[in-house]
Design a protein around this motif. Structure first.
Motif, PDB file in Angstrom:
ATOM      1  N   GLN A 254       0.851  -1.177   0.000  1.00 44.32           N
ATOM      2  CA  GLN A 254       0.000   0.000   0.000  1.00 44.32           C
ATOM      3  C   GLN A 254       0.890   1.231   0.000  1.00 44.32           C
ATOM      4  N   PHE A 255       0.591   2.165  -0.898  1.00 47.10           N
ATOM      5  CA  PHE A 255       1.264   3.473  -0.905  1.00 47.10           C
ATOM      6  C   PHE A 255       0.228   4.492  -0.457  1.00 47.10           C
ATOM      7  N   GLY A 256       0.280   4.941   0.778  1.00 48.10           N
ATOM      8  CA  GLY A 256      -0.760   5.842   1.272  1.00 48.10           C
ATOM      9  C   GLY A 256      -2.111   5.177   1.101  1.00 48.10           C
ATOM     10  N   GLY A 257      -3.008   5.824   0.370  1.00 49.29           N
ATOM     11  CA  GLY A 257      -4.330   5.242   0.162  1.00 49.29           C
ATOM     12  C   GLY A 257      -4.406   4.274  -1.017  1.00 49.29           C
ATOM     13  N   VAL A 258      -3.308   4.142  -1.763  1.00 46.80           N
ATOM     14  CA  VAL A 258      -3.344   3.304  -2.970  1.00 46.80           C
ATOM     15  C   VAL A 258      -2.847   1.894  -2.668  1.00 46.80           C
ATOM     16  N   VAL A 259      -3.684   0.906  -2.944  1.00 47.74           N
ATOM     17  CA  VAL A 259      -3.247  -0.481  -2.810  1.00 47.74           C
ATOM     18  C   VAL A 259      -2.683  -0.913  -4.163  1.00 47.74           C
ATOM     19  N   ALA A 260      -1.344  -1.029  -4.237  1.00 44.83           N
ATOM     20  CA  ALA A 260      -0.701  -1.366  -5.514  1.00 44.83           C
ATOM     21  C   ALA A 260      -0.741  -2.861  -5.776  1.00 44.83           C
ATOM     22  N   VAL A 261      -0.595  -3.658  -4.717  1.00 46.92           N
ATOM     23  CA  VAL A 261      -0.627  -5.121  -4.833  1.00 46.92           C
ATOM     24  C   VAL A 261      -1.396  -5.677  -3.642  1.00 46.92           C
TER      25      VAL A 261
ATOM     26  N   VAL B 183      13.770  -3.125  -2.875  1.00 49.69           N
ATOM     27  CA  VAL B 183      13.585  -1.680  -3.061  1.00 49.69           C
ATOM     28  C   VAL B 183      12.410  -1.203  -2.199  1.00 49.69           C
ATOM     29  N   TYR B 184      11.327  -2.001  -2.182  1.00 50.18           N
ATOM     30  CA  TYR B 184      10.182  -1.726  -1.301  1.00 50.18           C
ATOM     31  C   TYR B 184      10.032  -2.878  -0.317  1.00 50.18           C
ATOM     32  N   GLN B 185       9.497  -2.570   0.849  1.00 54.02           N
ATOM     33  CA  GLN B 185       9.149  -3.626   1.787  1.00 54.02           C
ATOM     34  C   GLN B 185       7.641  -3.831   1.722  1.00 54.02           C
TER      35      GLN B 185
ATOM     36  N   GLY C  90      -0.171  -7.882 -17.209  1.00 56.09           N
ATOM     37  CA  GLY C  90      -1.268  -7.042 -16.732  1.00 56.09           C
ATOM     38  C   GLY C  90      -1.114  -5.654 -17.315  1.00 56.09           C
ATOM     39  N   ASP C  91      -2.198  -4.925 -17.328  1.00 54.46           N
ATOM     40  CA  ASP C  91      -2.171  -3.589 -17.923  1.00 54.46           C
ATOM     41  C   ASP C  91      -1.339  -2.607 -17.102  1.00 54.46           C
ATOM     42  N   ASN C  92      -1.163  -1.414 -17.622  1.00 54.10           N
ATOM     43  CA  ASN C  92      -0.407  -0.365 -16.924  1.00 54.10           C
ATOM     44  C   ASN C  92      -1.007  -0.128 -15.540  1.00 54.10           C
ATOM     45  N   GLY C  93      -0.120  -0.034 -14.566  1.00 55.65           N
ATOM     46  CA  GLY C  93      -0.575   0.237 -13.208  1.00 55.65           C
ATOM     47  C   GLY C  93      -1.115  -0.972 -12.467  1.00 55.65           C
ATOM     48  N   ALA C  94      -0.960  -2.168 -13.048  1.00 60.45           N
ATOM     49  CA  ALA C  94      -1.529  -3.372 -12.433  1.00 60.45           C
ATOM     50  C   ALA C  94      -0.802  -3.781 -11.150  1.00 60.45           C
ATOM     51  N   GLY C  95       0.469  -3.317 -10.998  1.00 65.51           N
ATOM     52  CA  GLY C  95       1.223  -3.669  -9.788  1.00 65.51           C
ATOM     53  C   GLY C  95       2.448  -4.535 -10.063  1.00 65.51           C
ATOM     54  N   LYS C  96       2.785  -4.736 -11.327  1.00 66.51           N
ATOM     55  CA  LYS C  96       3.868  -5.651 -11.701  1.00 66.51           C
ATOM     56  C   LYS C  96       5.233  -5.164 -11.211  1.00 66.51           C
ATOM     57  N   SER C  97       5.563  -3.911 -11.516  1.00 67.34           N
ATOM     58  CA  SER C  97       6.880  -3.392 -11.105  1.00 67.34           C
ATOM     59  C   SER C  97       6.982  -3.328  -9.578  1.00 67.34           C
ATOM     60  N   THR C  98       5.891  -2.963  -8.934  1.00 70.40           N
ATOM     61  CA  THR C  98       5.880  -2.905  -7.468  1.00 70.40           C
ATOM     62  C   THR C  98       6.222  -4.274  -6.882  1.00 70.40           C
ATOM     63  N   LEU C  99       5.679  -5.306  -7.483  1.00 69.44           N
ATOM     64  CA  LEU C  99       5.926  -6.669  -7.015  1.00 69.44           C
ATOM     65  C   LEU C  99       7.417  -7.017  -7.121  1.00 69.44           C
TER      66      LEU C  99
ATOM     67  N   SER D 189       6.300  -8.628 -19.218  1.00 71.28           N
ATOM     68  CA  SER D 189       6.315  -8.254 -20.627  1.00 71.28           C
ATOM     69  C   SER D 189       4.905  -7.921 -21.093  1.00 71.28           C
ATOM     70  N   HIS D 190       4.812  -6.893 -21.926  1.00 70.77           N
ATOM     71  CA  HIS D 190       3.516  -6.581 -22.535  1.00 70.77           C
ATOM     72  C   HIS D 190       3.352  -7.322 -23.859  1.00 70.77           C
ATOM     73  N   SER D 191       4.426  -8.026 -24.296  1.00 75.39           N
ATOM     74  CA  SER D 191       4.325  -8.779 -25.545  1.00 75.39           C
ATOM     75  C   SER D 191       3.880 -10.208 -25.247  1.00 75.39           C
TER      76      SER D 191
ATOM     77  N   TYR E 250      15.527  -3.296 -14.054  1.00 76.22           N
ATOM     78  CA  TYR E 250      14.374  -2.447 -13.767  1.00 76.22           C
ATOM     79  C   TYR E 250      13.852  -1.820 -15.038  1.00 76.22           C
ATOM     80  N   GLN E 251      12.573  -1.465 -14.989  1.00 72.05           N
ATOM     81  CA  GLN E 251      11.915  -0.819 -16.133  1.00 72.05           C
ATOM     82  C   GLN E 251      12.663   0.469 -16.505  1.00 72.05           C
ATOM     83  N   ASP E 252      13.149   1.199 -15.470  1.00 73.92           N
ATOM     84  CA  ASP E 252      13.891   2.431 -15.770  1.00 73.92           C
ATOM     85  C   ASP E 252      15.403   2.172 -15.811  1.00 73.92           C
TER      86      ASP E 252
HETATM   87  N1  LIG Z   1       6.323   4.828  -5.112  1.00 73.71           N
HETATM   88  C1  LIG Z   1       4.996   4.880  -5.301  1.00 73.71           C
HETATM   89  N2  LIG Z   1       4.223   5.732  -4.620  1.00 73.71           N
HETATM   90  C2  LIG Z   1       2.890   5.780  -4.796  1.00 73.71           C
HETATM   91  N3  LIG Z   1       2.212   5.011  -5.666  1.00 73.71           N
HETATM   92  C3  LIG Z   1       2.931   4.127  -6.385  1.00 73.71           C
HETATM   93  C4  LIG Z   1       4.360   4.014  -6.259  1.00 73.71           C
HETATM   94  N4  LIG Z   1       4.785   3.041  -7.101  1.00 73.71           N
HETATM   95  C5  LIG Z   1       3.700   2.605  -7.737  1.00 73.71           C
HETATM   96  N5  LIG Z   1       2.585   3.223  -7.311  1.00 73.71           N
HETATM   97  C6  LIG Z   1       1.206   2.961  -7.768  1.00 73.71           C
HETATM   98  O1  LIG Z   1       0.986   1.576  -7.679  1.00 73.71           O
HETATM   99  C7  LIG Z   1       0.235   1.096  -8.798  1.00 73.71           C
HETATM  100  C8  LIG Z   1       1.017  -0.012  -9.487  1.00 73.71           C
HETATM  101  O2  LIG Z   1       2.171   0.533 -10.134  1.00 73.71           O
HETATM  102  P1  LIG Z   1       3.259  -0.364 -10.868  1.00 73.71           P
HETATM  103  O3  LIG Z   1       4.360   0.524 -11.254  1.00 73.71           O
HETATM  104  O4  LIG Z   1       3.559  -1.529 -10.031  1.00 73.71           O
HETATM  105  O5  LIG Z   1       2.439  -0.850 -12.168  1.00 73.71           O
HETATM  106  P2  LIG Z   1       2.903  -1.749 -13.405  1.00 73.71           P
HETATM  107  O6  LIG Z   1       2.015  -2.946 -13.439  1.00 73.71           O
HETATM  108  O7  LIG Z   1       4.358  -1.988 -13.329  1.00 73.71           O
HETATM  109  O8  LIG Z   1       2.533  -0.826 -14.651  1.00 73.71           O
HETATM  110  P3  LIG Z   1       3.284  -0.559 -16.077  1.00 73.71           P
HETATM  111  O9  LIG Z   1       2.880  -1.683 -16.976  1.00 73.71           O
HETATM  112  O10 LIG Z   1       2.726   0.740 -16.523  1.00 73.71           O
HETATM  113  O11 LIG Z   1       4.747  -0.506 -15.825  1.00 73.71           O
HETATM  114  C9  LIG Z   1      -0.037   2.297  -9.668  1.00 73.71           C
HETATM  115  O12 LIG Z   1      -1.316   2.768  -9.361  1.00 73.71           O
HETATM  116  C10 LIG Z   1       1.017   3.313  -9.236  1.00 73.71           C
HETATM  117  O13 LIG Z   1       0.561   4.618  -9.415  1.00 73.71           O
END
Ligand SMILES: Nc1ncnc2c1ncn2[C@@H]1O[C@H](COP(=O)(O)OP(=O)(O)OP(=O)(O)O)[C@@H](O)[C@H]1O
Ligand SMILES: [Mg+2]
Length: 245
Positions: A15-22, A55-57, A39-48, A202-204, A87-89
Motif C-alpha cells: 500500500q502506498f498511502g491510500g493506494v493499494v498497488a498489490v 527496493v520496497y518492503q 497485466g495492464d499499466n498500473g496493475a502492480g507488476k513493477s511494485t511486485l 512483458s507486454h508482448s 528495472y523498467q527504468d
Molecule cells: N512509489 C509509489 N508511490 C505511490 N504510488 C505508487 C508508487 N509506485 C507505484 N505506485 C502505484 O501503484 C500502482 C502499481 O504501479 P506499478 O508501477 O507496479 O504498475 P505496473 O504494473 O508496473 O505498470 P506498467 O505496466 O505501466 O509498468 C499504480 O497505481 C502506481 O501509481
C-alpha cells in the motif's frame, strides 16, 4: 519429484498511502522456471518486483528464499543472495562509463591497494558486451551517450552476468529491435538451462508464450490467476488481463 521452491511469496500486499498497488499476491518460483507476469499499466507488476528485490518492503505478507524468510532493506542485500534485476527504468549510473556500470557495487580493486583496477574491469566488460553482442562504441563509453536500446543491453548484460539464483526482468526488451530481442530471449533460455529462476514482465504476449512455463495475471493490484503456458492461449490471457470475456 517436487523441488523446493527458490522463491515463495505468500499473501504479499503493498500500500502506498491510500493506494493499494498489490493485494494478497502468492506465487512459488522454482529453479529453472520462467514465470511471466502480465497485466495492464498500473496493475502492480513493477511494485511486485521491487518488493522481491528489496527496493520496497511489503506492507503485509512473507517472502521466502530457499525456505528462509527474508526481509531485504535494500537491493544490495538481494544482490548478495544471487538476485539480479533489470528495472523498467534500467537503474544505470548515467554519468559513469559502461564498465563501471557493469561492476556497480562489485568494483575490482588492485591487489592489496585501495585503488580501482580499471584495466581489468574494462577488459572484462569489453568481453562481456562482445559475448552478448551488445553493440556499443566501447566499454569506456558513458551511459548517457548511448541509445535507449544500448542502455537496455547493458542493464541486461549486468543482470545476466551476476544472476546466480533468480533474475527479475521488467520489460527487458521494450526498447530493443527484433534481432536484439531474439538474442535476449536466447540469453533468458540459457539462464533457465543454468537453473536460474526467472520472473519476467512483458507486454508482448508473443514473447510471454515463447518463453514462459507459467503466466500470472494481475489486474489493478489483484492476482487474477496463474496458468500453465502450454495449457492456455492468448484469448484466455487477454480476457484475464482486461476482465472482459
Ligand atoms: N512509489 C509509489 N508511490 C505511490 N504510488 C505508487 C508508487 N509506485 C507505484 N505506485 C502505484 O501503484 C500502482 C502499481 O504501479 P506499478 O508501477 O507496479 O504498475 P505496473 O504494473 O508496473 O505498470 P506498467 O505496466 O505501466 O509498468 C499504480 O497505481 C502506481 O501509481
Ligand atoms: Mg511497471
Amino acid at each position: 519429484m517436487e523441488t523446493q521452491p527458490l522463491l515463495e511469496l505468500s499473501h504479499i500486499r503493498k500500500q502506498f498511502g491510500g493506494v493499494v498497488a498489490v493485494e494478497d499476491f502468492s506465487l512459488d518460483l522454482h529453479p529453472g522456471e520462467i514465470v511471466a507476469l502480465v497485466g495492464d499499466n498500473g496493475a502492480g507488476k513493477s511494485t511486485l518486483i521491487k518488493m522481491i528485490s528489496g527496493v520496497y518492503q511489503p506492507t503485509d505478507g512473507a517472502i521466502r528464499l530457499s525456505g528462509e524468510t527474508v526481509s531485504f532493506t535494500d537491493a544490495s542485500e538481494a544482490r548478495a543472495r544471487g538476485i539480479e534485476v533489470v528495472y523498467q527504468d534500467l537503474a544505470l549510473a548515467d554519468q559513469q562509463p559502461v564498465y563501471m556500470n557493469l561492476f556497480l557495487g562489485r568494483e575490482k580493486l588492485m591487489k592489496g591497494l585501495p585503488l580501482l583496477d580499471r584495466r581489468s574491469m574494462v577488459k572484462e566488460a569489453q568481453q562481456l558486451v562482445e559475448d552478448l553482442d551488445v553493440r556499443i562504441p566501447s566499454a569506456k563509453a558513458t551511459i548517457r551517450d548511448l541509445s535507449g536500446g544500448q542502455r537496455q543491453g547493458i542493464a541486461i548484460a549486468r543482470a545476466t552476468h551476476w544472476a546466480k539464483q533468480l533474475i527479475l526482468l521488467d520489460e527487458p526488451t521494450a526498447a530493443l529491435g527484433v534481432a536484439e530481442t531474439a538474442k535476449v530471449e536466447k540469453q533468458i533460455a540459457a539462464l533457465k538451462e543454468r537453473n536460474v529462476a526467472i520472473l519476467i514482465i512483458s507486454h508482448s504476449l508473443d514473447q510471454v508464450f515463447r518463453l514462459s512455463d507459467r503466466i500470472c495475471v494481475l489486474r489493478r493490484g489483484q492476482q487474477i490467476g496463474i496458468r500453465e503456458t502450454a495449457k492456455t492461449d492468448k484469448n484466455e490471457i487477454v480476457a484475464m488481463i482486461t476482465g472482459v470475456n
